[in-house]
Each structure stands twice: as C-alpha cells, then as structure tokens.
Scaffold this active site. Structure first.
Site, mmCIF file in Angstrom:
data_model
loop_
_atom_site.group_PDB
_atom_site.id
_atom_site.type_symbol
_atom_site.label_atom_id
_atom_site.label_comp_id
_atom_site.label_asym_id
_atom_site.label_seq_id
_atom_site.Cartn_x
_atom_site.Cartn_y
_atom_site.Cartn_z
ATOM 1 N N ASP A 31 0.861 -1.191 0.000
ATOM 2 C CA ASP A 31 0.000 0.000 0.000
ATOM 3 C C ASP A 31 0.888 1.228 0.000
ATOM 4 O OD1 ASP A 31 -2.164 1.946 0.710
ATOM 5 O OD2 ASP A 31 -3.288 0.106 1.134
ATOM 6 N N ASP A 58 4.095 2.004 -4.389
ATOM 7 C CA ASP A 58 3.051 2.311 -5.363
ATOM 8 C C ASP A 58 2.912 1.090 -6.284
ATOM 9 O OD1 ASP A 58 1.575 3.171 -7.553
ATOM 10 O OD2 ASP A 58 2.519 5.155 -7.599
ATOM 11 N N PHE A 80 -6.868 -4.757 -4.621
ATOM 12 C CA PHE A 80 -7.791 -3.737 -4.105
ATOM 13 C C PHE A 80 -7.325 -2.325 -4.454
ATOM 14 C CE2 PHE A 80 -8.020 -7.152 -0.840
ATOM 15 C CZ PHE A 80 -9.385 -7.379 -0.822
ATOM 16 N N SER A 124 -16.988 -3.602 -9.365
ATOM 17 C CA SER A 124 -18.126 -2.936 -8.725
ATOM 18 C C SER A 124 -19.395 -3.174 -9.531
ATOM 19 C CB SER A 124 -17.819 -1.436 -8.676
ATOM 20 O OG SER A 124 -18.983 -0.707 -8.399
ATOM 21 N N THR A 126 -21.214 -1.054 -10.322
ATOM 22 C CA THR A 126 -21.336 0.109 -11.204
ATOM 23 C C THR A 126 -21.187 -0.272 -12.683
ATOM 24 O OG1 THR A 126 -20.672 2.431 -11.353
ATOM 25 C CG2 THR A 126 -18.888 0.850 -11.188
ATOM 26 N N TYR A 149 -14.580 6.900 -12.599
ATOM 27 C CA TYR A 149 -14.270 5.789 -11.682
ATOM 28 C C TYR A 149 -14.886 4.491 -12.222
ATOM 29 C CZ TYR A 149 -14.983 2.527 -7.852
ATOM 30 O OH TYR A 149 -15.040 1.383 -7.100
ATOM 31 N N LYS A 153 -13.152 0.713 -13.645
ATOM 32 C CA LYS A 153 -13.492 -0.670 -13.257
ATOM 33 C C LYS A 153 -13.846 -1.479 -14.503
ATOM 34 C CE LYS A 153 -12.764 -0.342 -8.988
ATOM 35 N NZ LYS A 153 -11.578 -1.012 -8.473
HETATM 36 P P1 NAD Z 1 -9.808 2.184 0.186
HETATM 37 O O1 NAD Z 1 -9.498 3.523 -0.410
HETATM 38 O O2 NAD Z 1 -10.089 2.122 1.631
HETATM 39 O O3 NAD Z 1 -8.646 1.144 -0.172
HETATM 40 C C1 NAD Z 1 -7.870 1.252 -1.335
HETATM 41 C C2 NAD Z 1 -6.424 1.146 -0.898
HETATM 42 O O4 NAD Z 1 -5.580 1.225 -2.034
HETATM 43 C C3 NAD Z 1 -5.993 2.281 0.044
HETATM 44 O O5 NAD Z 1 -5.345 1.710 1.158
HETATM 45 C C4 NAD Z 1 -5.025 3.103 -0.794
HETATM 46 O O6 NAD Z 1 -4.047 3.734 -0.003
HETATM 47 C C5 NAD Z 1 -4.455 2.046 -1.724
HETATM 48 N N1 NAD Z 1 -3.933 2.540 -3.005
HETATM 49 C C6 NAD Z 1 -4.559 3.285 -3.953
HETATM 50 N N2 NAD Z 1 -3.743 3.461 -5.006
HETATM 51 C C7 NAD Z 1 -2.595 2.811 -4.724
HETATM 52 C C8 NAD Z 1 -1.377 2.607 -5.424
HETATM 53 N N3 NAD Z 1 -1.179 3.133 -6.642
HETATM 54 N N4 NAD Z 1 -0.411 1.872 -4.844
HETATM 55 C C9 NAD Z 1 -0.591 1.330 -3.605
HETATM 56 N N5 NAD Z 1 -1.724 1.474 -2.904
HETATM 57 C C10 NAD Z 1 -2.708 2.213 -3.457
HETATM 58 O O7 NAD Z 1 -11.033 1.588 -0.649
HETATM 59 P P2 NAD Z 1 -11.901 0.281 -0.371
HETATM 60 O O8 NAD Z 1 -13.288 0.710 -0.078
HETATM 61 O O9 NAD Z 1 -11.202 -0.639 0.552
HETATM 62 O O10 NAD Z 1 -11.925 -0.327 -1.841
HETATM 63 C C11 NAD Z 1 -11.028 -1.345 -2.253
HETATM 64 C C12 NAD Z 1 -11.282 -1.646 -3.718
HETATM 65 O O11 NAD Z 1 -12.636 -2.039 -3.885
HETATM 66 C C13 NAD Z 1 -11.075 -0.446 -4.645
HETATM 67 O O12 NAD Z 1 -10.488 -0.889 -5.840
HETATM 68 C C14 NAD Z 1 -12.478 0.046 -4.896
HETATM 69 O O13 NAD Z 1 -12.593 0.715 -6.135
HETATM 70 C C15 NAD Z 1 -13.256 -1.263 -4.894
HETATM 71 N N6 NAD Z 1 -14.690 -1.089 -4.573
HETATM 72 C C16 NAD Z 1 -15.040 -0.448 -3.413
HETATM 73 C C17 NAD Z 1 -16.397 -0.250 -3.138
HETATM 74 C C18 NAD Z 1 -16.818 0.493 -1.890
HETATM 75 O O14 NAD Z 1 -17.981 0.927 -1.828
HETATM 76 N N7 NAD Z 1 -15.967 0.635 -0.865
HETATM 77 C C19 NAD Z 1 -17.367 -0.716 -4.020
HETATM 78 C C20 NAD Z 1 -16.982 -1.390 -5.173
HETATM 79 C C21 NAD Z 1 -15.623 -1.579 -5.437
HETATM 80 N N1 UFG Z 2 -27.116 8.901 0.088
HETATM 81 C C1 UFG Z 2 -27.798 9.908 0.722
HETATM 82 N N2 UFG Z 2 -27.081 10.831 1.419
HETATM 83 C C2 UFG Z 2 -25.713 10.785 1.521
HETATM 84 C C3 UFG Z 2 -25.025 9.738 0.869
HETATM 85 C C4 UFG Z 2 -25.768 8.821 0.146
HETATM 86 O O1 UFG Z 2 -29.031 9.994 0.650
HETATM 87 O O2 UFG Z 2 -25.125 11.671 2.166
HETATM 88 C C5 UFG Z 2 -27.886 7.905 -0.674
HETATM 89 C C6 UFG Z 2 -27.541 7.881 -2.151
HETATM 90 O O3 UFG Z 2 -28.304 8.839 -2.840
HETATM 91 C C7 UFG Z 2 -27.878 6.443 -2.516
HETATM 92 C C8 UFG Z 2 -27.598 5.657 -1.236
HETATM 93 O O4 UFG Z 2 -27.553 6.617 -0.183
HETATM 94 O O5 UFG Z 2 -29.246 6.357 -2.773
HETATM 95 C C9 UFG Z 2 -26.261 4.936 -1.276
HETATM 96 O O6 UFG Z 2 -25.238 5.863 -1.644
HETATM 97 P P1 UFG Z 2 -23.688 5.538 -1.511
HETATM 98 O O7 UFG Z 2 -22.953 6.752 -1.965
HETATM 99 O O8 UFG Z 2 -23.399 5.014 -0.156
HETATM 100 O O9 UFG Z 2 -23.499 4.325 -2.509
HETATM 101 P P2 UFG Z 2 -23.760 4.247 -4.077
HETATM 102 O O10 UFG Z 2 -24.697 3.127 -4.281
HETATM 103 O O11 UFG Z 2 -24.100 5.528 -4.691
HETATM 104 O O12 UFG Z 2 -22.274 3.945 -4.598
HETATM 105 C C10 UFG Z 2 -21.697 2.680 -4.400
HETATM 106 C C11 UFG Z 2 -20.170 2.760 -4.283
HETATM 107 C C12 UFG Z 2 -19.568 3.197 -5.588
HETATM 108 C C13 UFG Z 2 -20.097 2.368 -6.726
HETATM 109 C C14 UFG Z 2 -21.606 2.421 -6.727
HETATM 110 C C15 UFG Z 2 -22.250 1.590 -7.800
HETATM 111 O O13 UFG Z 2 -19.797 3.675 -3.287
HETATM 112 O O14 UFG Z 2 -18.168 2.992 -5.509
HETATM 113 O O15 UFG Z 2 -22.081 1.917 -5.478
HETATM 114 O O16 UFG Z 2 -21.934 0.261 -7.598
HETATM 115 F F1 UFG Z 2 -19.633 2.856 -7.907
#
Ligand code: NAD
Ligand code: UFG
Length: 355
Positions: A31, A58, A80, A124, A126, A149, A153
C-alpha cells in the site's frame, strides 16, 4: 496459500486480511497509504495474533512490484489498490485513469514475467450501468458508466479478461508464444455496497474529509461529528421514495474473497461473481436501523436527488452461492451494530483522537 493484497491497508483490504489470516492463509500487503494508514495493519495483527508482511510502495511502480513479488511469489494476488471516489473521479479523471489502470497493467506485466497465475480483482456493481432492472445477474451485459471511476473498473475487467485469454493455449497450457509462463486464473468480484466493520471495533471505514457514502455519513452524524444527513431525494418510485441498495457487511465480503482466492487457485479462465446479499434496503430503512443500533434517532433532512444515482441496485447472488459456496450471513442490524461499535470507539478514525 500465500496471498498478496494490493491496497490491503484500506477498508475492504484490511477486513479481507483478517478473514484470510483466520482461514489459515499467509498475507502480504502493498500500500502507498494514499487513502489509508499502516495503523490498520497493526490492528489486523492485533485481532488475529498473526503477522502481515507490509510493503510501502506504489503498485503502479514496476521496479518496486517486481522486487516485492519476486520476494513473496504469492499463490494469489488480490488487487484492491485504486482510487474510488465517484465525484472526485469526475473532477480528476486523469489521476483516476493513471492510477487505476496503471496498477493493473503493472501487476499483469509482473505476473507474466514471474509466472504468477492467480488474481482476484475488486470490481463494482457500477459496471452494470443503468440498462438493467435488478436483481443484476453476472451475465447481464456491462452498461455505460456514469463517471470515470466506473469506467476504470469496466476497463480493468476487460484488461484482465483479455490478458487471461492470451495466457492460455487451446490445450489449456501456458501460451508461451504470447510470453506467458502459466495460464492465468482471473476472478472478477462485483461488490454491491460494502458497509459495517469488524465486530471487534478495531478496524473499520475511515474516509478522508466529508464522506461521500451513506453509511459513514450516518455514522458521523450519530457520533456527533456532523449535524445531520441529507437524504438525496424522496421522490423515487420506491415504497418510501428513497433509493434502494444491497448493503453487504464488509466481513461477509471479506469471507467472499477467501472463497474467491481458493477458487482461483484450483481453476483457470476468467470468472465473475456478484458479492451482495440479494436484499435491498432504502436510505430511510438504513437511517432507522442505525438509530436502533446507536440508541438515538439519526437527524436527517430531505434534499435534492444526487446526479448519477440509480434508483435501485441489488444483486442476484446465487452464482457465488452455487459455485463458491459463499453467501452473506449478516443483516442490517449486525451491519449497524458493528459500524457503530467502530465509529463510537474511533470517532476520528485511525491515528486520531477526540471528536
Ligand atoms: P480504500 O481507499 O479504503 O482502499 C484502497 C487502498 O488502495 C488504500 O489503502 C489506498 O491507499 C491504496 N492505493 C490506492 N492506489 C494505490 C497505489 N497506486 N499503490 C498502492 N496502494 C494504493 O477503498 P476500499 O473501499 O477498501 O476499496 C477497495 C477496492 O474495492 C477499490 O479498488 C475500490 O474501487 C473497490 N470497490 C469499493 C467499493 C466500496 O464501496 N468501498 C465498491 C466497489 C468496489
Ligand atoms: N445517500 C444519501 N445521502 C448521503 C449519501 C448517500 O441519501 O449523504 C444515498 C444515495 O443517494 C444512494 C444511497 O444513499 O441512494 C447509497 O449511496 P452511496 O454513496 O453510499 O453508494 P452508491 O450506491 O451511490 O455507490 C456505491 C459505491 C460506488 C459504486 C456504486 C455503484 O460507493 O463505488 O455503489 O456500484 F460505484
């Protein structure tokens, strides 16, 4: 099995590190802490009583990654590392494409040179875009994304799929003509909405600045860091007018990665799995559930719709159950209990004190 988690100090990575160690696997983490803290890994070690090999690098930097991967030679990489804020990606698309795409390309080049075969990727929901009606199945065509973003993905899934195809000859052996020493095994995991925290309260989500996502925002209102939640729209075509999502406990998600890594180790090809619960909840249902968990109502106001939000998103999670033998077992009350436990014991996240 020896695993290497890129971005393993982050939210989902740190919880997966716990699940991997508890399942008896070895864990190394790379990380650069762009969105995390090494403290998370100290806490993973505290929870499990096991050691993690930790590298500050990185993942896009090939020289560093060649050095780390040749030292570790992991059976499986779980990728991740990435930037993940939807709104920020609209403002900073160049940084998002550079970081997210480059990390994956670097890993693929290193895997080809070192003969590493297995990779599990954080994708995701998404990628389904807005063309489908939930529940989403994995064979639904990928849609048009609404932000950079999402496109990263979408593209990383494609890059991994194409690399896997080029790595395998028609008889199933390594396609040496294309430079591969072993056929790849690629597992693409499409997460729905990861929320909650480890039940110890020692690790959890620690967003920088104002949270973009619902659950960390609710948690910070509940603990008194923010005044109220703004609910983005209550005029959707849903029972209470607010959007519905598939909220999955991060430890269920983490356990899904254990199954996915074990699957990658015994199969070849590219396989995609939804990781969700299959059950949607509305924004207001989540606000109510959190109020029950923390013992007081969470203040909210109704605001305008947020641009880019889809009304409904939830998984058909049956493939992961049938093929991986995995399904989510924790519901919204456990999610809110554990999120509150983390937030109330770490009101400012890692390395910080006070409100
Ligand atoms: P996070 O930001 O907590 O974790 C990502 C980690 O990657 C961090 O620790 C960051 O420091 C590290 N990082 C980023 N770029 C880097 C690089 N170039 N080299 C080394 N480290 C690097 O996010 P998370 O919620 O744990 O998400 C993990 C993965 O899951 C991500 O790829 C994210 O896009 C994907 N994802 C997350 C969600 C969500 O809602 N949390 C949903 C769908 C997909
Ligand atoms: N919401 C609110 N108020 C807030 C934040 C969110 O009402 O302050 C609502 C949003 O409108 C949505 C729901 O809560 O209806 C969930 O929102 P999030 O932002 O928590 O999650 P999303 O579903 O929008 O996004 C998530 C991930 C993205 C991913 C996306 C689609 O965070 O990384 O799902 O898979 F791209």
């Amino acid at each position: 099995m020896k695993t290497l988690l890129t971005g393993g100090a982050g939210y989902i990575g740190s919880h997966t590190a716990v699940a991997m160690l508890e399942a008896g696997h070895e864990v190394a983490v790379v990380d650069n802490y762009v969105n995390s803290s090494a403290e998370a890994i100290s806490r993973v070690e505290k929870i499990t009583g096991k050691k993690v090999s930790l590298y500050d690098a990185d993942v896009a930097d090939k020289e560093s990654m060649m050095e780390i991967l040749s030292a570790e030679m992991p059976d499986c990489i779980i990728h991740f590392a990435g930037l993940k804020a939807v709104g920020e990606s609209v403002a900073m698309p160049v940084e998002y494409y550079r970081n997210n795409i480059d990390t994956t390309l670097t890993l693929l080049e290193c895997m080809r040179e070192l003969g590493l075969s297995n990779i599990v990727f954080s994708s995701s929901a998404t990628v389904y875009g807005e063309d489908h009606i939930p529940p989403f199945t994995e064979d639904a065509t990928k849609g048009m994304c609404t932000n950079p973003y999402g496109w990263t993905k979408w593209m990383q899934e494609q890059m991994l799929t194409d690399a896997q195809f080029s790595s395998e000859a028609s008889d199933g052996s390594a396609n040496t003509a294309n430079g591969w020493k072993t056929p790849l095994s690629v597992v693409l995991l499409r997460y729905f909405n990861p929320v909650g925290a480890h039940e110890s309260g020692l690790i959890g989500e620690d967003p920088q600045g104002i949270p973009n996502n619902l659950m960390p925002y609710i948690s910070q209102v509940a603990v008194g860091r923010r005044d109220h939640l703004t609910v983005f729209g209550n005029d959707y075509d849903t029972p209470d007018g607010t959007c519905r999502r598939d909220y999955i406990h991060v430890m269920d998600l983490a356990e899904g990665h254990v199954k996915a890594a074990e699957y990658a180790d015994t199969h070849k090809g590219t396989e995609v799995f939804n990781l969700g619960t299959g059950s949607p909840y509305s924004v207001l249902e989540m606000v109510d559930a959190f109020g029950r968990a923390c013992g007081h109502a969470v203040a909210y106001e109704i605001g305008a719709r947020r641009a880019g939000d889809v009304q409904d998103s939830w998984a058909d999670a049956s493939k992961a159950k049938a093929v991986l033998g995995w399904e989510a077992s924790r519901g919204i009350d456990e999610i809110c209990r554990d999120a509150w436990n983390w937030q109330s014991h770490n009101p400012q996240g890692y390395n910080k004190t006070g409100l």
